[in-house]
Design an enzyme around this catalytic site. Structure first.
Site, PDB file in Angstrom:
ATOM      1  N   HIS A  97     -14.933  58.266  82.109  1.00  0.00           N
ATOM      2  CA  HIS A  97     -14.082  59.175  82.877  1.00  0.00           C
ATOM      3  C   HIS A  97     -12.672  59.262  82.306  1.00  0.00           C
ATOM      4  O   HIS A  97     -11.832  59.969  82.852  1.00  0.00           O
ATOM      5  CB  HIS A  97     -14.000  58.651  84.309  1.00  0.00           C
ATOM      6  CG  HIS A  97     -13.641  57.199  84.331  1.00  0.00           C
ATOM      7  ND1 HIS A  97     -14.540  56.223  83.967  1.00  0.00           N
ATOM      8  CD2 HIS A  97     -12.482  56.571  84.601  1.00  0.00           C
ATOM      9  CE1 HIS A  97     -13.933  55.044  84.034  1.00  0.00           C
ATOM     10  NE2 HIS A  97     -12.691  55.225  84.416  1.00  0.00           N
ATOM     11  N   ASP A 151     -18.874  62.536  85.979  1.00  0.00           N
ATOM     12  CA  ASP A 151     -17.770  62.222  85.078  1.00  0.00           C
ATOM     13  C   ASP A 151     -18.086  62.576  83.626  1.00  0.00           C
ATOM     14  O   ASP A 151     -19.098  63.215  83.323  1.00  0.00           O
ATOM     15  CB  ASP A 151     -17.399  60.739  85.201  1.00  0.00           C
ATOM     16  CG  ASP A 151     -18.436  59.832  84.566  1.00  0.00           C
ATOM     17  OD1 ASP A 151     -19.618  60.209  84.567  1.00  0.00           O
ATOM     18  OD2 ASP A 151     -18.060  58.759  84.048  1.00  0.00           O
ATOM     19  N   ASP A 200     -19.300  61.113  80.990  1.00  0.00           N
ATOM     20  CA  ASP A 200     -20.597  60.789  80.388  1.00  0.00           C
ATOM     21  C   ASP A 200     -21.748  60.853  81.385  1.00  0.00           C
ATOM     22  O   ASP A 200     -22.863  60.435  81.075  1.00  0.00           O
ATOM     23  CB  ASP A 200     -20.546  59.412  79.715  1.00  0.00           C
ATOM     24  CG  ASP A 200     -20.240  58.306  80.703  1.00  0.00           C
ATOM     25  OD1 ASP A 200     -19.547  58.576  81.702  1.00  0.00           O
ATOM     26  OD2 ASP A 200     -20.692  57.169  80.489  1.00  0.00           O
ATOM     27  N   ASP A 216     -22.456  59.310  84.296  1.00  0.00           N
ATOM     28  CA  ASP A 216     -23.012  58.203  85.070  1.00  0.00           C
ATOM     29  C   ASP A 216     -22.373  58.069  86.451  1.00  0.00           C
ATOM     30  O   ASP A 216     -22.938  57.438  87.337  1.00  0.00           O
ATOM     31  CB  ASP A 216     -22.973  56.874  84.296  1.00  0.00           C
ATOM     32  CG  ASP A 216     -21.594  56.487  83.838  1.00  0.00           C
ATOM     33  OD1 ASP A 216     -20.646  57.268  84.047  1.00  0.00           O
ATOM     34  OD2 ASP A 216     -21.459  55.399  83.235  1.00  0.00           O
ATOM     35  N   ARG A 217     -21.200  58.685  86.646  1.00  0.00           N
ATOM     36  CA  ARG A 217     -20.567  58.604  87.965  1.00  0.00           C
ATOM     37  C   ARG A 217     -20.870  59.838  88.795  1.00  0.00           C
ATOM     38  O   ARG A 217     -21.215  60.881  88.240  1.00  0.00           O
ATOM     39  CB  ARG A 217     -19.046  58.510  87.817  1.00  0.00           C
ATOM     40  CG  ARG A 217     -18.590  57.231  87.181  1.00  0.00           C
ATOM     41  CD  ARG A 217     -17.070  57.133  87.224  1.00  0.00           C
ATOM     42  NE  ARG A 217     -16.677  55.822  86.708  1.00  0.00           N
ATOM     43  CZ  ARG A 217     -15.508  55.269  86.929  1.00  0.00           C
ATOM     44  NH1 ARG A 217     -14.598  55.896  87.635  1.00  0.00           N
ATOM     45  NH2 ARG A 217     -15.240  54.078  86.441  1.00  0.00           N
ATOM     46  N   LYS A 251     -25.784  53.418  85.654  1.00  0.00           N
ATOM     47  CA  LYS A 251     -25.610  54.216  86.858  1.00  0.00           C
ATOM     48  C   LYS A 251     -25.903  55.667  86.476  1.00  0.00           C
ATOM     49  O   LYS A 251     -25.847  56.026  85.311  1.00  0.00           O
ATOM     50  CB  LYS A 251     -24.220  54.047  87.446  1.00  0.00           C
ATOM     51  CG  LYS A 251     -23.076  54.305  86.498  1.00  0.00           C
ATOM     52  CD  LYS A 251     -21.772  53.820  87.125  1.00  0.00           C
ATOM     53  CE  LYS A 251     -20.608  54.026  86.164  1.00  0.00           C
ATOM     54  NZ  LYS A 251     -19.937  52.754  85.829  1.00  0.00           N
TER      55      LYS A 251
HETATM   56  C1  G1P Z   1     -14.132  50.681  86.076  1.00  0.00           C
HETATM   57  C2  G1P Z   1     -14.755  50.500  87.435  1.00  0.00           C
HETATM   58  C3  G1P Z   1     -16.069  49.750  87.320  1.00  0.00           C
HETATM   59  C4  G1P Z   1     -16.983  50.474  86.346  1.00  0.00           C
HETATM   60  C5  G1P Z   1     -16.262  50.697  85.027  1.00  0.00           C
HETATM   61  C6  G1P Z   1     -17.092  51.550  84.076  1.00  0.00           C
HETATM   62  O1  G1P Z   1     -13.852  49.425  85.511  1.00  0.00           O
HETATM   63  O2  G1P Z   1     -13.887  49.827  88.311  1.00  0.00           O
HETATM   64  O3  G1P Z   1     -16.659  49.651  88.583  1.00  0.00           O
HETATM   65  O4  G1P Z   1     -18.145  49.736  86.120  1.00  0.00           O
HETATM   66  O5  G1P Z   1     -15.026  51.364  85.241  1.00  0.00           O
HETATM   67  O6  G1P Z   1     -17.378  52.809  84.602  1.00  0.00           O
HETATM   68  P1  G1P Z   1     -12.403  48.730  85.576  1.00  0.00           P
HETATM   69  O7  G1P Z   1     -11.424  49.704  84.979  1.00  0.00           O
HETATM   70  O8  G1P Z   1     -12.108  48.510  87.021  1.00  0.00           O
HETATM   71  O9  G1P Z   1     -12.553  47.460  84.801  1.00  0.00           O
HETATM   72 ZN    ZN Z   2     -18.928  57.148  83.089  1.00  0.00          ZN
END
Ligand code: G1P
Ligand code: ZN
Length: 538
Positions: free
Chosen positions: A114, A277, A279, A281-282, A376
């Site tokens: 993202h 997002d 890629d 996955d979100r 995800k």
């Molecule tokens: C963030 C999100 C986490 C997710 C990751 C990858 O990581 O909080 O849940 O798995 O992006 O999408 P963080 O920046 O908090 O380490």
């Molecule tokens: Zn992603």
């Protein structure tokens, strides 16, 4: 075509974070940066000789050039075959599906998720194992160790591979197969969900808006929602993947998907709004006038997943990342299945899914998925919501209200302090950590701390241990505040403060979340001294 062995020296900072290696695109484009990291992956998971690897990315700036380099390096390292999405595109969940479906030896996924893209944005690369999921800590640790001692990498001197047409070609001794990025993924979705019921729902006038945010899910959403399920053309917007995501921030949340939020809260809003997002996955789910927090989405999906044919036998367990609200635990308790609390990051779900201990898992950061892949999966979550809405005929707001009435509501919010001074953020965490032992029993803002710890996790399947995964301040079953530093940022530090409060009384479940969370927010500020330490009000 000859294999060239290039002498190199270690480059600092190639330590994979929460999800692979992320860095500024210009850093990734520096001579040797990508090459060092790719050779370090190959040496950690090798020998690559004779193997089949999947390669694809989210289409962001540098995606195509990086893929050409990776293919030439894979060929030089003796790989037998590379499977690549057309134009170098594969969403992260689709890459996982392809790795699993074709029983390959893993894959390389190019994405910074993202994070914004473009020459001045971010880039990223991660290795996924043959089970389809992100490499576990042991593997990422070995990759990092290799980056610290690398002396040479191998690359084929050859022209670029044509990635625009489906079919097979050769690159030195390696076969390159260009596949339709959508087909295998779409087959999988068809096997899980009641496409007939969803099609009938659209035919009966159900309306949705899907914002692909100029990122990789556009082609998937178009093909499945509009192509197969009969949603009217134009249901999917911002559907063409762009190298800079149209200058936007492809993170599906109310802040960055503001247009979608405005439409869903405006007059004549569609029945369902969704976004994904960079890629894919979100996901974000929003009903007419009703935003669904990702923590609630996980709980609602877990409670209703049996309505989808692929899950009609029910679930074996639910896993959530530690900062994700406890709403999912309430569903697990109700269903009589175990719930697991894992550290942040999808890689911690893999062992539980492989061992059949959990069927569905999710994170508060807009991630939900199941045992169908090992990532995800944004569009999967949207299709599951569609399946549930088609099966029940209920609106998003009604589904939420029903769920809260039955399980109670966990008000939830995450406050991010982005791009703050790293030393100040680490100081705040260190100071909290030093006081943990003295906190239980103390009362603050009318809430009593029952437990305070630095979250540590022992994987129940393989016994591996992860420590220092975030500070938890637990106020019994009433509330919780969690503090963590982000592991995906590329500048300074980001402090994430996760806040939740449980409300069992249906008569009091309609409050505005920030108001409902006010005492927890105040307690978190007082205890951590956020304003004074970070110099930030918001
Ligand atoms: C963030 C999100 C986490 C997710 C990751 C990858 O990581 O909080 O849940 O798995 O992006 O999408 P963080 O920046 O908090 O380490
Ligand atoms: Zn992603």
């Amino acid at each position: 075509m000859t294999v060239k062995t290039v002498t190199t020296t270690p480059i600092e900072g190639q330590k994979p974070g929460t999800s692979g290696l992320r860095a500024k695109t210009r850093v990734f484009m520096q001579p040797g940066y990508l090459e060092n990291f790719v050779q370090s992956i190959f040496d950690a998971v090798g020998p690559v000789a004779g193997k089949t690897l999947v390669v694809g990315g989210d289409g962001r700036f540098f995606n195509r050039r990086a893929i050409q380099t990776i293919l030439k390096m894979a060929a030089a390292n003796g790989a037998a075959r590379a499977v690549v999405g057309r134009e170098g595109l594969l969403s992260t969940p689709a890459a996982s599906a392809v790795i699993r479906h074709l029983r390959t030896d893993g894959g390389l996924i190019l994405s910074a998720s993202h994070n914004p893209g473009g020459e001045d944005g971010d880039f990223g690369l991660k290795y996924n194992i043959p089970a389809g999921g992100p490499a576990p800590e042991g593997v990422t640790g070995a990759i990092h160790a290799n980056t610290l001692k690398i002396t040479e990498y191998r690359i084929l001197e050859a022209g670029d591979v044509d990635l625009s047409a489906l079919g097979e070609s050769r690159l030195g001794g390696m076969a390159v197969e260009v596949i339709d990025p959508v087909a295998i993924y779409a087959d999988l979705m068809r096997s899980l969900f009641d496409f007939d019921a969803i099609r009938a729902h659209f035919a009966a006038g159900f309306r949705m808006r899907f914002d692909a945010m100029h990122a990789v899910t556009g082609p998937y959403a178009r093909a499945i929602l509009e192509g197969e399920l009969g949603a009217p053309a134009g249901t999917v917007i911002n559907a063409a993947p762009l190298p800079d995501f149209g200058g936007g921030h492809p993170d599906p949340n109310p802040v960055y998907a503001a247009d979608l939020m405005a439409e869903m809260f405006g007059p004549d809003a569609p029945d369902l709004g969704a976004a994904s997002d960079g890629d894919g996955d979100r996901n974000m789910i929003v009903g007419r006038g009703a935003y669904v927090t990702p923590s609630d989405s996980l709980a609602v999906l877990a409670a209703n997943i049996h309505l989808a044919p692929g899950y009609s036998g029910g679930i074996t367990g639910i896993a959530r990342s530690m900062p994700t609200s406890r709403a999912a635990d309430r569903v697990a308790a109700r269903l009589g299945v175990p719930s697991y609390e894992t550290p942040t990051g999808w890689k911690f779900f893999g062992t539980l899914l492989d061992a059949g201990r959990a069927t569905i898992c999710g994170e508060e950061s807009a991630g939900t998925g199941s045992n169908h892949v090992r990532e995800k999966d944004g569009l999967w979550a949207v299709l599951l919501w569609l399946n549930i809405m088609a099966a029940t005929g209920r609106s998003v707001a009604e589904i939420l209200a029903d769920h809260w009435a039955a399980h109670g509501r966990d008000y939830y919010s995450r406050h991010d302090y982005e791009g703050v001074d790293k030393a100040a953020a680490e100081g705040l965490m260190d100071d909290l950590r030093a006081r943990l032992a003295s906190l239980p029993g103390s009362e603050i803002e009318g809430l009593t701390i029952t437990e305070a710890d630095d979250f540590a996790y022992t994987d129940p399947v393989d016994g591996s241990v992860a420590t220092s995964q975030g500070i938890r301040l637990i106020f019994g079953d009433t509330a919780r505040a969690v503090f963590r530093l982000s592991g995906t940022g590329t500048v300074g530090a980001t402090l994430r403060v996760y806040l939740e409060r449980f409300e069992p009384d249906p008569a009091r479940q309609g409050e505005e979340p920030q108001a409902a969370l006010a005492p927890v927010i105040a307690a978190a500020h007082t205890l951590a001294g956020i304003r004074t330490r970070l110099g930030r009000e918001a």
